[in-house]
Scaffold this active site. Structure first.
Site, mmCIF file in Angstrom:
data_model
loop_
_atom_site.group_PDB
_atom_site.id
_atom_site.type_symbol
_atom_site.label_atom_id
_atom_site.label_comp_id
_atom_site.label_asym_id
_atom_site.label_seq_id
_atom_site.Cartn_x
_atom_site.Cartn_y
_atom_site.Cartn_z
ATOM 1 N N SER A 126 0.733 -1.200 0.099
ATOM 2 C CA SER A 126 0.053 -0.025 0.240
ATOM 3 C C SER A 126 0.872 0.778 0.263
ATOM 4 O O SER A 126 1.387 1.051 0.849
ATOM 5 C CB SER A 126 -0.830 0.065 0.965
ATOM 6 O OG SER A 126 -1.792 0.914 1.429
ATOM 7 N N GLU A 127 0.877 2.567 -0.662
ATOM 8 C CA GLU A 127 1.688 2.991 -0.927
ATOM 9 C C GLU A 127 1.854 4.259 -0.441
ATOM 10 O O GLU A 127 2.800 4.861 -0.898
ATOM 11 C CB GLU A 127 1.478 3.658 -3.092
ATOM 12 C CG GLU A 127 0.159 4.515 -2.652
ATOM 13 C CD GLU A 127 -0.871 3.859 -3.219
ATOM 14 O OE1 GLU A 127 -0.840 3.018 -2.889
ATOM 15 O OE2 GLU A 127 -1.511 4.735 -4.140
ATOM 16 N N ASN A 128 1.436 3.959 0.928
ATOM 17 C CA ASN A 128 0.536 5.093 2.129
ATOM 18 C C ASN A 128 2.094 4.383 3.063
ATOM 19 O O ASN A 128 2.066 4.936 4.168
ATOM 20 C CB ASN A 128 -0.405 5.332 2.733
ATOM 21 C CG ASN A 128 -1.195 4.025 3.080
ATOM 22 O OD1 ASN A 128 -1.231 3.181 2.135
ATOM 23 N ND2 ASN A 128 -1.518 3.822 4.514
#
Lengths: 233, 225
Positions: free
Chosen positions: B52-54
């Site tokens: 997840s890119e966060n």
């Protein structure tokens, strides 16, 4: 050395109108709610903000937007903020949207003393307009410039009086790079711990990047999208 | 007829079919919307790690009531959980993973895809500005990009086109399109129809598509179990 400031008000007192300001957080997760609220009370205007999002309508940075404090914004996603979307469509705010990885890397570069770097994100799109494009190993890359700011608001889980910080789970996001990229970094911590209490091998942001530490006044954190699974799975 | 399916049924069908593209050991990034449903259909025995890119590698299912944590969200800002082996990191580290080509598969939604593999999914001028988020970084650098979307707009307008009309997210980035009607591969010769759903025909799929679909070999029936 003691970077602890005793009140949230005092921590933001010297931020002038027109300052550039980085604000940590991914949506409402890992956002410095108390510092934002204090700045809204102070009523600073003409701010040039840099943050992935702009809070949501009625909360976090959304309050700064409603109060008319933001002159321009650099970010990557504003889908949770109808007010900002409306202001942009009506050209009431200077909004620059850039790829999220470019935002993260530009801030990282800013804190690391690297003025510009090449990335493939945005080739062939509006993001590349007006920028140098160069080919390396048969692929095209855009020259992107670093981002720095006068002030940064970051949010940490634990911090000590030297400004060493530790983040919790996905609340880390943009906070560590912003801490390094601003002249004055103000860290809002959930818990102020004794010097030596943080494991030296597990410090996310070393204290050199932090000028002020203040304890958060927000005890409850908001969830933007509560999703639950049925029992038994 | 695909038209008889509800939106929820269409979305589930697309997610089920995308899941069949997964391989053991894959590191996968899933966009907002239909892609987020894919983990529900991962075939038994496969270990797939979701990025997840966060700032998270090893995204688990949604939490049970009472286990939700405001500090633990996915890139759609939904509450999620950890799995054994999860790691957390900054957004800069996260996009270093993405930009560095370490993501095996990126699954995203789209507004338009064209026969060059160009993708548009972030903006409708004068109507909608949400921002590109991480999509431009993902499509520029993932090893493979699958578009998971409904075949046409709600009003029946074509989304699979000879040339995108909306602002571009990435050029020549799409490998495969998976919809409730078909599986379509982007090739140097244009779109090739690989599979069609059991409740439609190649003619109907072509009618719902704005660009020419090439038929190069017998078209298979979409596997949906």
């Amino acid at each position: 050395m003691n970077k602890v400031v005793t009140s949230i008000e005092a921590a933001v007192a010297d931020i002038p109108d027109g300052a550039s300001l980085m604000v940590g957080g991914f949506g409402l997760c890992g956002a410095p709610d108390s510092l934002i609220a204090a700045l809204v009370r102070k009523g600073t205007r003409g701010l040039r903000t840099i943050a992935n999002n702009v809070g949501v309508d009625g909360y976090g940075m959304g309050l700064m937007l409603e109060a008319g404090m933001i002159a321009s914004h650099i970010g990557s996603y504003v889908g949770e903020n109808l007010l900002l979307e409306q202001m942009m469509l009506e050209s009431k705010i200077g909004l620059k949207l850039i790829p999220q990885g470019t935002l993260a890397e530009s801030i990282r570069a800013g804190g690391a003393g690297i003025p510009a770097y090449f990335t493939p994100a945005g080739i062939g799109t509006v993001v590349a307009e007006g920028k140098e494009v160069r080919e390396f190993n048969g692929r095209q890359y855009i020259l992107e410039e670093a981002l720095t700011a006068d002030f940064a608001f970051v949010k940490a889980w634990k911090g000590d009086r030297h400004g060493n910080l530790v983040y919790r789970k996905t609340a880390q996001n943009f906070n560590p790079m912003m801490a390094a990229a601003a002249k004055i970094t103000i860290a809002e911590v959930e818990e102020l711990v004794e010097l030596g209490a943080l494991e030296p091998e597990r410090i996310d942001t070393p204290g050199i990047y932090v000028e002020r530490v203040v304890v958060s006044e927000h005890k409850e954190k908001r969830i933007e999208r509560l999703k639950l699974r049925k029992e038994g799975r | 007829m695909s038209a008889a399916l509800t939106d929820a049924q269409k979305r589930e069908r697309i997610a089920r079919r995308v899941a069949k593209e997964l391989q053991d050991g894959y590191y996968v990034n899933l966009g907002i919307g239909i892609p987020t449903m894919v983990p529900n259909f991962v075939p038994a025995g496969l270990e797939v790690i979701i990025q997840s890119e966060n700032g998270m590698l090893g995204v688990g299912p949604y939490p049970k009531e009472g286990e939700e944590d405001p500090d633990l969200i996915n890139a759609g800002k939904e509450t999620v959980t950890e799995i054994q082996g999860t790691s957390y990191f900054s957004s800069a580290e996260s996009f270093a993973m993405i930009r560095g080509g370490h993501i095996d598969l990126s699954v995203l939604g789209a507004m338009e895809v064209d026969e060059s593999g160009d993708l548009a999914n972030w903006m409708v001028p004068g109507k909608m500005v949400k921002g590109m988020g991480g999509a431009m970084d993902l499509v520029a650098s993932a090893r493979r990009v699958i578009i998971a979307m409904e075949h046409t707009t709600k009003k029946g307008a074509h989304k699979i086109l000879p040339k995108c009309t909306l602002p571009i997210t990435g050029l020549k980035v799409v490998d495969t399109i998976i919809t409730e009607m078909a599986v379509i591969r982007v090739t140097p010769r244009g779109f090739v129809l690989l599979e069609i759903a059991p409740d439609t025909t190649a003619e109907e799929v072509q009618k719902a598509t704005g660009a020419k679909l090439h038929l190069e070999q017998p078209v298979r029936t979409m596997a949906l179990d």
